[in-house]
Design an enzyme around this catalytic site. Structure first.
Site, PDB file in Angstrom:
ATOM      1  N   ASP A 185       0.848  -1.185   0.000  1.00 49.80           N
ATOM      2  CA  ASP A 185       0.000   0.000   0.000  1.00 49.80           C
ATOM      3  C   ASP A 185       0.887   1.239   0.000  1.00 49.80           C
ATOM      4  OD1 ASP A 185      -2.517   1.095  -0.149  1.00 49.80           O
ATOM      5  OD2 ASP A 185      -2.700   1.320   2.013  1.00 49.80           O
ATOM      6  N   TYR A 198       1.044   5.745  -0.548  1.00 49.19           N
ATOM      7  CA  TYR A 198       0.631   6.939   0.197  1.00 49.19           C
ATOM      8  C   TYR A 198       0.792   8.087  -0.792  1.00 49.19           C
ATOM      9  CZ  TYR A 198       0.875   9.600   4.725  1.00 49.19           C
ATOM     10  OH  TYR A 198       0.671  10.402   5.820  1.00 49.19           O
ATOM     11  N   HIS A 255      -3.707  13.993   0.811  1.00 50.57           N
ATOM     12  CA  HIS A 255      -3.966  13.112   1.964  1.00 50.57           C
ATOM     13  C   HIS A 255      -2.827  13.199   2.969  1.00 50.57           C
ATOM     14  CE1 HIS A 255      -5.085   9.545   4.272  1.00 50.57           C
ATOM     15  NE2 HIS A 255      -3.930   8.985   3.995  1.00 50.57           N
ATOM     16  N   ARG A 300       1.500  17.345  13.055  1.00 49.08           N
ATOM     17  CA  ARG A 300       2.541  18.372  12.955  1.00 49.08           C
ATOM     18  C   ARG A 300       1.975  19.585  12.221  1.00 49.08           C
ATOM     19  NH1 ARG A 300       4.293  13.550  11.160  1.00 49.08           N
ATOM     20  NH2 ARG A 300       3.785  14.254   9.065  1.00 49.08           N
ATOM     21  N   GLU A 329     -10.668   3.809   3.660  1.00 44.58           N
ATOM     22  CA  GLU A 329      -9.805   4.646   2.816  1.00 44.58           C
ATOM     23  C   GLU A 329     -10.101   4.293   1.366  1.00 44.58           C
ATOM     24  OE1 GLU A 329      -5.639   4.365   3.926  1.00 44.58           O
ATOM     25  OE2 GLU A 329      -5.953   5.760   5.592  1.00 44.58           O
ATOM     26  N   GLU A 359      -9.216   3.929  -2.246  1.00 44.35           N
ATOM     27  CA  GLU A 359      -7.991   3.812  -3.040  1.00 44.35           C
ATOM     28  C   GLU A 359      -8.297   3.123  -4.361  1.00 44.35           C
ATOM     29  OE1 GLU A 359      -4.776   1.942  -0.962  1.00 44.35           O
ATOM     30  OE2 GLU A 359      -5.171   2.990   0.924  1.00 44.35           O
ATOM     31  N   ASP A 419      -9.065   0.314   2.004  1.00 42.78           N
ATOM     32  CA  ASP A 419      -8.053  -0.001   3.016  1.00 42.78           C
ATOM     33  C   ASP A 419      -8.614   0.358   4.391  1.00 42.78           C
ATOM     34  OD1 ASP A 419      -5.623  -0.431   4.336  1.00 42.78           O
ATOM     35  OD2 ASP A 419      -4.917   1.599   3.907  1.00 42.78           O
ATOM     36  N   ARG A 424      -8.318   3.685  13.372  1.00 40.20           N
ATOM     37  CA  ARG A 424      -7.434   4.829  13.664  1.00 40.20           C
ATOM     38  C   ARG A 424      -6.904   4.815  15.091  1.00 40.20           C
ATOM     39  NH1 ARG A 424      -6.192   6.083   8.594  1.00 40.20           N
ATOM     40  NH2 ARG A 424      -8.020   6.681   7.372  1.00 40.20           N
ATOM     41  N   GLN A 464      -4.141   2.343  15.187  1.00 40.01           N
ATOM     42  CA  GLN A 464      -3.032   2.878  14.389  1.00 40.01           C
ATOM     43  C   GLN A 464      -2.207   3.886  15.179  1.00 40.01           C
ATOM     44  OE1 GLN A 464      -4.420   4.377  10.623  1.00 40.01           O
ATOM     45  NE2 GLN A 464      -2.392   4.950   9.910  1.00 40.01           N
ATOM     46  N   TYR A 507       1.731   2.563  15.687  1.00 39.59           N
ATOM     47  CA  TYR A 507       2.431   2.747  14.404  1.00 39.59           C
ATOM     48  C   TYR A 507       3.897   3.177  14.535  1.00 39.59           C
ATOM     49  CZ  TYR A 507       2.698   7.837  13.806  1.00 39.59           C
ATOM     50  OH  TYR A 507       3.026   9.147  13.911  1.00 39.59           O
ATOM     51  N   LYS A 527      -4.612  -2.134  10.165  1.00 34.42           N
ATOM     52  CA  LYS A 527      -4.960  -2.249   8.756  1.00 34.42           C
ATOM     53  C   LYS A 527      -5.188  -3.700   8.321  1.00 34.42           C
ATOM     54  CE  LYS A 527      -3.582   2.072   7.277  1.00 34.42           C
ATOM     55  NZ  LYS A 527      -4.346   2.963   6.365  1.00 34.42           N
ATOM     56  N   THR A 563      -8.956  -5.913   3.891  1.00 37.96           N
ATOM     57  CA  THR A 563      -8.845  -4.956   2.788  1.00 37.96           C
ATOM     58  C   THR A 563      -9.817  -5.438   1.715  1.00 37.96           C
ATOM     59  OG1 THR A 563      -6.497  -4.627   3.268  1.00 37.96           O
ATOM     60  CG2 THR A 563      -7.275  -3.900   1.103  1.00 37.96           C
ATOM     61  N   THR A 592      -4.862   6.488   0.093  1.00 34.65           N
ATOM     62  CA  THR A 592      -6.107   7.254   0.038  1.00 34.65           C
ATOM     63  C   THR A 592      -6.050   8.326  -1.047  1.00 34.65           C
ATOM     64  OG1 THR A 592      -6.299   6.931   2.402  1.00 34.65           O
ATOM     65  CG2 THR A 592      -7.719   8.611   1.430  1.00 34.65           C
ATOM     66  N   GLU A 601     -10.069  12.436   7.437  1.00 38.17           N
ATOM     67  CA  GLU A 601      -9.879  13.739   6.786  1.00 38.17           C
ATOM     68  C   GLU A 601     -11.178  14.529   6.656  1.00 38.17           C
ATOM     69  OE1 GLU A 601      -7.125  14.009   3.262  1.00 38.17           O
ATOM     70  OE2 GLU A 601      -7.428  11.847   3.372  1.00 38.17           O
TER      71      GLU A 601
END
Lengths: 445, 445
Positions: free
Chosen positions: A141, A143, A148, A157, A213, A215, A247, A251, A254, A258, A267, A271, A371, A385
């Protein structure tokens, strides 16, 4: 893009439903599938292609000697329950596409034996039990949407959402191949470790932040030998076709698990993939130049550069139907609409990067895009999101804004009984609409 | 630990080399393998078990009716080139172990037909071309040594080396199944993106920081259904046996790519495995209580708790032979010696955690332990750790200390021509030595 006669929009089929301008499956599409049909209490998986509201039974057609140029030996690969053997033979998918299209054309004379074959080989799509069309030994997978990555990054951040490697490296990670399930498979809410921000210790229990997600995925055609990278100029022969990928993501699991090695149990519980492989041949008219790089973005390193148009103009939509909505007979509500043209990295770059260290891709492997999110809020491809309101003047995240549903229900994340329905399609003036079909999954507790 | 008659140290074999006290493969071990032997210019893969310096051809033995209680139908699973079908049948490995051990015992009378069968079914190990014994559909790598995680973490976060989730979550990530290669396969130095600390932009080229990681792996026996976790009390039936894993790592690629989704191209170019599956039956006498938790460490969450002894007392060693050393006829130099007993998470916890969200493990799947490092410097299982000298009083890392080799050569990371040789074995008073064999790989440019 160069297109061949198989894209001619004036081509019509004797399968009438395929000539409806709104169908996802005109004679120009012909996506690959694997299906079972009950027959005298028995069912065996056959290969098929979708045409209008029917599945053409490719295995039966092959037994009649109509495919592979009449080469019976070669046609045996169509007796398998999966497309893997076909997919590994360069050129065979293109040949089959031409032969099957020829069989389905309305302007071909039909003798009595041909008419009988047409009847025998056509199955209502609604009666076909669709299976996974390919066995994927490995699943990766990516990114590849900068939108996203930027939005999700801003949650952690705010001042520096995008990590320094993003514009250089098509970031990806290995997923779990065993838990890829076909559209329609119920999705069990996973349990796992989570830790609330204000808790001293983690706890184990059902995820409270279950998300989807949106995809697209690309399936590998012929693979590469371990140790031999794939040059970006050679990437086309390694692409079989594409599908929709959901996907599913927990959360809360995760967030806690992670670091430092990436997503794992958040995850790998499931899927979902749509049951049709839309071939690269069918997608050819919808190739567009790769995305323009943003201001200040570096050029990709040489191994990722190509002048070929590897962007893809595919619209993607996510719909939600809660149990209450279904009980009241309401239509699913659209949550988002995005486009694959907004991706930062192209599928050519994903495949090339993946094999750039010599990693061997194998026929049937699935590469998810990550995503698909766009520049506007309604083009965001996951709830994480969609409900994000950004950071307030105090530097802290604003409260998330729940999705308002027509029943008066609200959603920050998925509840038991919610069904997520994804679809994707290509449209271009002068060409028939090419659809991907649907990828559905309902959450069960 | 409870042991059965198959561990009796007084058992001897008519294969004389198996009675040597130093052999890795006495009649109490009998690890599973798959091998080819040239015969009249042809070769077919057969299943085997290792005994002394010989391979017993299990496929040939099965054809003679000596296995599976004489059930010819059942014995057909031994005609396959891989152990997957056998591994998925609980109890069959244990039954075969007893039957094969009985066939190999020195105190069984040998008629002329039996003598002929002994001759026919025994192949010199040196002449057997060893293959991967199992097809692994998925490969997961963990991070189960707290010593390893702490030392590596201190390179990035001297004041806070261990992340807060470490003592709660058996951290793992998905690896690449396609690039698992058997011992002896040359390892091509991977190219990839790296970025020097003082460079403005990344560059693409061969890795300059190629490393090994000494791990053990556990193969899955019977799997679990998607959505159905494995309880820690039921974990034994899901374990087939173990092997040595070398998780080759390109540290410079890893440093640049790993955020935020974990290692990818830094690892997936190759993973070497030893060619023998040491069964859980053979390892039974070497089970020990799980590791004591350190001061201040929390108890594991309930789903990870068990009173069963799932620690394993396995010594692991890494040796290095450079091309110059080989040319001069020098023996490989030992770089480290550690023990699997120093791992923080047990294999029971790794499997249970992996399936705790319903993720379906499948027969043949490989779960790597992560680098096995101990509390002392000579027990560190990779060069990244072995050459690490810690942080100086100024808070900055001290210069790395290169490994000094008997040729006068030095190593911070692997050079082309270097061969890494790993081995592992179990020793306990009152029991025969159980060896894993070797996992070898030479770097080619």
């Amino acid at each position: 893009m160069p297109t061949d006669a198989t894209h001619d929009p004036s081509l019509k089929s004797w399968v009438e439903s395929a000539n409806d301008p709104q169908t996802a499956f005109p004679i120009q599409n012909l996506p690959l599938c694997s299906f079972e049909q009950e027959h005298d209490g028995h069912s065996h998986p056959h290969l098929g292609v979708v045409i209008g509201d029917r599945v053409l039974d490719v295995t039966t057609l092959a037994m009649s000697g109509k495919l592979c140029g009449g080469d019976e030996q070669l046609a045996r690969v169509l007796h398998a329950p999966l497309w893997n053997i076909v997919a590994g033979q360069p050129g065979l998918v293109r040949q089959l596409r031409a032969e099957i299209q020829d069989f389905l054309r309305s302007d071909r004379p039909a003798s009595q034996p041909i008419k009988r074959l047409r009847d025998k080989a056509l199955v209502p799509l609604a009666e076909a039990r669709l299976r996974k069309p390919l066995l994927s030994f490995d699943y990766t997978d990516f990114y590849a949407s900068k939108h996203h990555a930027t939005t999700v990054g801003s949650m952690f951040r705010p001042d520096n959402p995008l990590l320094p490697n993003y514009t250089h490296v098509p970031i990806g990670y290995h997923g779990r191949a065993s838990s890829i399930v076909p559209s329609g498979t119920p999705i069990r809410r996973p349990s796992g470790q989570t830790k609330a921000d204000d808790a001293a210790l983690p706890a184990f229990g059902p995820s409270k932040m279950l998300d989807y997600e949106m995809e697209l995925g690309v399936f590998i055609a012929s693979g590469n030998t371990l140790g031999e990278p794939i040059r970006i100029g050679d990437v086309r022969e390694h692409m079989l076709g594409m599908c929709i990928v959901n996907d599913w993501s927990a959360r809360d699991l995760q967030k806690w698990e992670y670091q430092p090695l990436g997503p794992f149990l958040a995850k790998n519980f499931a899927t979902s993939v749509s049951p049709f492989i839309v071939t690269m041949e069918a997608l050819e008219p919808f190739r567009i130049p790769g995305p323009a790089r943003g201001e200040g973005d570096p050029e990709p390193l040489g191994y990722l550069q190509t002048s070929e148009p590897w962007g893809l103009d595919v619209a993607v939509e996510v719909h939600l139907a809660t149990k209450q909505m279904r009980d009241k007979g309401m239509s699913p509500m659209r949550l988002s609409r995005g486009s694959f043209r907004d991706m930062y990295w192209t599928i050519a770059q994903l495949i090339t990067h993946h094999a750039s260290n010599g990693c061997n891709l194998q026929t049937g492997d699935l590469l998810g895009s990550g995503t698909i999110s766009g520049p506007t809020k309604d083009a965001r491809g996951c709830l994480l999101e969609l409900t994000w309101e950004g950071v307030g003047p105090d530097g802290k995240p604003k409260p998330r804004a729940p999705i308002q549903l027509p029943t008066g229900e609200t959603r920050l994340f998925l509840q038991d009984g919610d069904e997520v329905i994804m679809n994707a399609f290509c449209e271009r003036d002068g060409f028939r609409r090419i659809g991907f079909g649907e990828c559905r999954g309902v959450i069960v507790g």
